[in-house]
Enzyme design. Structure first.
Site, PDB file in Angstrom:
ATOM      1  N   GLY A  92       0.811  -1.212   0.000  1.00  0.00           N
ATOM      2  CA  GLY A  92       0.000   0.000   0.000  1.00  0.00           C
ATOM      3  C   GLY A  92       0.844   1.261   0.000  1.00  0.00           C
ATOM      4  O   GLY A  92       0.335   2.362  -0.198  1.00  0.00           O
ATOM      5  N   ARG A  93       2.107   1.088   0.285  1.00  0.00           N
ATOM      6  CA  ARG A  93       2.983   2.269   0.317  1.00  0.00           C
ATOM      7  C   ARG A  93       4.422   1.921  -0.035  1.00  0.00           C
ATOM      8  O   ARG A  93       5.306   2.745   0.101  1.00  0.00           O
ATOM      9  CB  ARG A  93       2.944   2.898   1.695  1.00  0.00           C
ATOM     10  CG  ARG A  93       3.293   1.923   2.812  1.00  0.00           C
ATOM     11  CD  ARG A  93       3.435   2.661   4.101  1.00  0.00           C
ATOM     12  NE  ARG A  93       3.468   1.738   5.237  1.00  0.00           N
ATOM     13  CZ  ARG A  93       3.742   2.111   6.461  1.00  0.00           C
ATOM     14  NH1 ARG A  93       4.005   3.371   6.705  1.00  0.00           N
ATOM     15  NH2 ARG A  93       3.754   1.245   7.438  1.00  0.00           N
ATOM     16  N   LYS A 113       9.991   2.129   0.723  1.00  0.00           N
ATOM     17  CA  LYS A 113       8.827   2.044   1.606  1.00  0.00           C
ATOM     18  C   LYS A 113       8.405   3.451   2.013  1.00  0.00           C
ATOM     19  O   LYS A 113       9.193   4.175   2.630  1.00  0.00           O
ATOM     20  CB  LYS A 113       9.169   1.202   2.832  1.00  0.00           C
ATOM     21  CG  LYS A 113       7.988   0.938   3.750  1.00  0.00           C
ATOM     22  CD  LYS A 113       8.337  -0.078   4.806  1.00  0.00           C
ATOM     23  CE  LYS A 113       7.211  -0.239   5.820  1.00  0.00           C
ATOM     24  NZ  LYS A 113       7.577  -1.184   6.889  1.00  0.00           N
ATOM     25  N   GLY A 126      -0.155   6.202   1.734  1.00  0.00           N
ATOM     26  CA  GLY A 126       1.009   5.756   0.961  1.00  0.00           C
ATOM     27  C   GLY A 126       2.339   6.197   1.543  1.00  0.00           C
ATOM     28  O   GLY A 126       3.392   5.980   0.946  1.00  0.00           O
ATOM     29  N   ARG A 176      14.473  -0.576   1.436  1.00  0.00           N
ATOM     30  CA  ARG A 176      14.602  -1.909   2.002  1.00  0.00           C
ATOM     31  C   ARG A 176      15.159  -2.846   0.945  1.00  0.00           C
ATOM     32  O   ARG A 176      14.831  -2.708  -0.238  1.00  0.00           O
ATOM     33  CB  ARG A 176      13.207  -2.354   2.445  1.00  0.00           C
ATOM     34  CG  ARG A 176      13.124  -3.724   3.032  1.00  0.00           C
ATOM     35  CD  ARG A 176      11.924  -3.851   3.924  1.00  0.00           C
ATOM     36  NE  ARG A 176      10.664  -3.974   3.189  1.00  0.00           N
ATOM     37  CZ  ARG A 176       9.474  -4.035   3.787  1.00  0.00           C
ATOM     38  NH1 ARG A 176       9.372  -3.964   5.094  1.00  0.00           N
ATOM     39  NH2 ARG A 176       8.375  -4.157   3.083  1.00  0.00           N
ATOM     40  N   ARG A 183       5.695 -12.999   0.488  1.00  0.00           N
ATOM     41  CA  ARG A 183       5.237 -13.325   1.845  1.00  0.00           C
ATOM     42  C   ARG A 183       4.297 -14.516   1.809  1.00  0.00           C
ATOM     43  O   ARG A 183       3.819 -14.908   0.747  1.00  0.00           O
ATOM     44  CB  ARG A 183       4.414 -12.158   2.418  1.00  0.00           C
ATOM     45  CG  ARG A 183       5.034 -10.846   2.266  1.00  0.00           C
ATOM     46  CD  ARG A 183       4.060  -9.809   1.676  1.00  0.00           C
ATOM     47  NE  ARG A 183       4.814  -8.637   1.251  1.00  0.00           N
ATOM     48  CZ  ARG A 183       5.087  -7.615   2.041  1.00  0.00           C
ATOM     49  NH1 ARG A 183       4.594  -7.574   3.237  1.00  0.00           N
ATOM     50  NH2 ARG A 183       5.831  -6.630   1.613  1.00  0.00           N
ATOM     51  N   ASP A 252       0.948 -11.497   6.264  1.00  0.00           N
ATOM     52  CA  ASP A 252       1.522 -10.640   5.218  1.00  0.00           C
ATOM     53  C   ASP A 252       2.878 -10.078   5.640  1.00  0.00           C
ATOM     54  O   ASP A 252       3.558  -9.449   4.843  1.00  0.00           O
ATOM     55  CB  ASP A 252       0.556  -9.497   4.859  1.00  0.00           C
ATOM     56  CG  ASP A 252       0.050  -8.750   6.081  1.00  0.00           C
ATOM     57  OD1 ASP A 252      -0.557  -9.392   6.954  1.00  0.00           O
ATOM     58  OD2 ASP A 252       0.288  -7.538   6.173  1.00  0.00           O
TER      59      ASP A 252
HETATM   60  P1  AMP Z   1       1.787  -3.268   8.018  1.00  0.00           P
HETATM   61  O1  AMP Z   1       1.035  -3.352   9.290  1.00  0.00           O
HETATM   62  O2  AMP Z   1       2.805  -2.143   7.977  1.00  0.00           O
HETATM   63  O3  AMP Z   1       2.387  -4.555   7.619  1.00  0.00           O
HETATM   64  O4  AMP Z   1       0.733  -2.856   6.908  1.00  0.00           O
HETATM   65  C1  AMP Z   1      -0.389  -3.643   6.574  1.00  0.00           C
HETATM   66  C2  AMP Z   1      -0.895  -3.252   5.222  1.00  0.00           C
HETATM   67  O5  AMP Z   1      -1.330  -1.893   5.242  1.00  0.00           O
HETATM   68  C3  AMP Z   1       0.145  -3.358   4.133  1.00  0.00           C
HETATM   69  O6  AMP Z   1      -0.487  -3.868   3.001  1.00  0.00           O
HETATM   70  C4  AMP Z   1       0.611  -1.945   3.943  1.00  0.00           C
HETATM   71  O7  AMP Z   1       1.077  -1.717   2.634  1.00  0.00           O
HETATM   72  C5  AMP Z   1      -0.643  -1.149   4.251  1.00  0.00           C
HETATM   73  N1  AMP Z   1      -0.321   0.178   4.791  1.00  0.00           N
HETATM   74  C6  AMP Z   1       0.182   0.478   5.996  1.00  0.00           C
HETATM   75  N2  AMP Z   1       0.341   1.793   6.155  1.00  0.00           N
HETATM   76  C7  AMP Z   1      -0.090   2.368   5.006  1.00  0.00           C
HETATM   77  C8  AMP Z   1      -0.190   3.716   4.530  1.00  0.00           C
HETATM   78  N3  AMP Z   1       0.194   4.752   5.274  1.00  0.00           N
HETATM   79  N4  AMP Z   1      -0.682   3.906   3.287  1.00  0.00           N
HETATM   80  C9  AMP Z   1      -1.075   2.878   2.525  1.00  0.00           C
HETATM   81  N5  AMP Z   1      -1.008   1.592   2.916  1.00  0.00           N
HETATM   82  C10 AMP Z   1      -0.523   1.336   4.134  1.00  0.00           C
HETATM   83 MG    MG Z   2       3.374  -5.372   6.243  1.00  0.00          MG
END
Ligand code: AMP
Ligand code: MG
Length: 489
Positions: A92-93, A113, A126, A176, A183, A252
């Protein structure tokens, strides 16, 4: 050594069919500035470290300029988050620039990232904040220094762009690196969509690139699962032995290569507490320290399920059944080393749990205790005051010390040699939350990144004494009790 525009991009993931990803470019950010550069990681992609001084370096690694040869994309995946299946996640980002092949023939994927929204951003912006980027950067390199499999980090680039979390923060991008960012959830997404073909395609891709020795085996998919089980079990043992809590062990965030992956609200334990929960958003304690080995298996079961269209169920179950004994023997082996034991004795489990129980009851600092245990004097009558004083219940330590001494005598252990062995496995320096917090505060308040670089340097050699850095091995200060880390990043 290569210049930025000479990096040898291969981009194998981009060549997979479109089902697996979305091609797109990073969204630019204003006025990028370099926060920190990691020369060690640069070597992995043959990048000349002098390139960090280029005026356009920051622009490249915040996503404003594309590196020649890269083919940027966001990866699709799904995953079980806190026990519940979430059908479509995906980067997502994070934007994968592609994979660079180094002179040794290794491929390293490069991912930005925090580089902007993607089709998988849902309601997210994002972005990543400077705070969490510093934490990921430092911790991945600290884990590498500890000898624990992990993604790596090349640099952090910041921008003045405001990002709204609980408060207003500033944006940053952490670069990264990993051989693969696939995953468990990368497989799950197709299982729940009832698409068998992409599961096999992705498995073939991963096997071909990372488990090439299995490529010709008739049961290659089952053997692949076996390998993931093995690597995950070993990784969990390493986390437990060093006192690391990941914080968000969603599927994930589980690497198919058994790497420590996606650093968010992680924490290294200070005083030993099996119920330690590092993530303040984890109210149920699902990902508590002592749950990690079990969650590792739970997550593997999700992966195994996702692979059932290409692996017979009995073989998938057989792979899962190997987990517990691999974990237990690996963990026990690591703990024996932490105690400086060279032989295997029947009551080693009791000796280890006896120490941990006494540490728990007395709130003894995990890292400092094991480091000082290397200085245990095994001469009878010796009180080992420096160790003993770490316990509120000194009698408990004394009782344990009697057992430890006789255990050492039984294998004719010699103190000086044992100390050397123990110092090589019991780190002196770990990334305690308060150390990261000081570096973050300096960076946020005065754009002073010297503490980030200092910690990076310190944690590259966590087992060395580094006398001038002694204060970094201190117990956390009182204010550190109030640091809260959550999923907000
Ligand atoms: P994480 O908990 O960091 O592993 O994130 C879980 C999911 O949410 C992943 O698919 C990330 O890409 C998405 N995500 C987390 N933060 C953001 C953000 N600020 N904008 C867009 N997607 C996000
Ligand atoms: Mg993640």
């Amino acid at each position: 050594m290569k210049k930025l525009d000479q990096l040898n991009f291969e981009n194998s993931f981009a060549r997979l069919p479109e089902t697996f990803h979305s091609r797109l470019r990073p969204t630019p950010l204003p006025a990028p500035y370099l926060v920190s550069f990691n020369a060690d990681a640069a070597k992995l992609i043959d990048l000349d470290q002098g390139e960090a001084g280029r005026p356009d370096f920051a622009g490249h690694f915040i996503g404003n300029r594309l590196l020649p040869g890269s083919d940027p994309l966001a990866m699709l995946y799904a995953g079980h988050q806190f026990g519940h299946y979430v059908p479509q996640l995906g980067d997502g980002r994070a934007i994968l620039l592609g994979e660079v092949k180094n002179r040794a023939g290794e491929g390293w994927e490069i991912q930005l990232k925090g580089a902007g929204t993607t089709p998988y951003s849902r309601s997210g912006d994002g972005r990543a904040v400077l705070r969490s980027s510093i934490r990921e950067y430092l911790c991945s390199e600290a884990m590498h220094g500890l000898g624990i499999p992990t993604t790596r980090a090349l640099c952090i680039v910041g921008s003045d762009q405001e990002v709204y979390r609980e408060s207003i923060e500033s944006a940053a991008v952490v670069t990264r690196m990993a051989p693969s960012h696939v995953r468990f959830g990368s497989f799950e997404v197709f299982y729940y969509r009832e698409q068998k073909e992409p599961i096999a395609q992705l498995a073939d891709y991963v096997i071909g690139r990372h488990f090439a020795h299995l490529a010709e085996a008739p049961d290659k998919y089952a053997q692949f699962l076996n390998e993931v089980v093995l690597r995950t079990a070993r990784l969990m043992a390493q986390w437990q032995a060093v006192g690391f809590s990941h914080g968000v062990m969603n599927t994930d965030n589980m690497s198919i290569l058994g790497l420590t992956f996606d650093y968010g609200p992680f924490g290294f334990m200070d005083s030993y507490d099996p119920a330690y929960v590092c993530n303040h958003s984890d109210h149920e304690g699902r990902y508590a320290y002592d749950q990690q080995p079990h969650i590792g298996l739970w997550n593997l079961a999700c992966l195994a399920q996702a692979l059932t269209p290409i692996i017979p169920v009995e073989e998938a179950n057989a792979a899962l059944e190997t987990y517990e004994s691999i974990f237990a023997s690996h963990y026990l082996g690591l703990m024996r080393k932490k105690l400086g034991l060279e032989t295997v004795q029947r009551d080693d489990v009791e000796l280890i749990s006896g120490l941990l129980d006494a540490m728990h009851a007395s709130h003894v600092d995990y890292t400092r205790l094991f480091r000082s245990l290397g200085r245990f004097n095994s001469v009878p009558g010796e009180t080992n005051a420096a160790l003993r004083d770490q316990f509120i219940d000194r009698a408990a330590f004394d009782a344990w010390a009697v057992a430890y001494r006789s255990r050492l005598q039984a294998e004719q252990s010699e103190d000086a040699g044992r100390r050397q062995r123990m110092d090589a496995v019991n780190p002196k320096y770990i990334l305690r939350n308060y150390l990261a917090q000081i570096a973050i505060r300096k960076a946020e308040q005065s754009r002073d990144f010297s503490e980030v670089d200092r910690l990076l340097e310190l944690l590259r050699r966590p087992f060395d004494e580094q006398p001038e850095m002694e204060s970094y091995a201190a117990l956390p200060p009182d204010w550190a009790q109030h640091i809260e880390v959550s999923c907000s990043s």
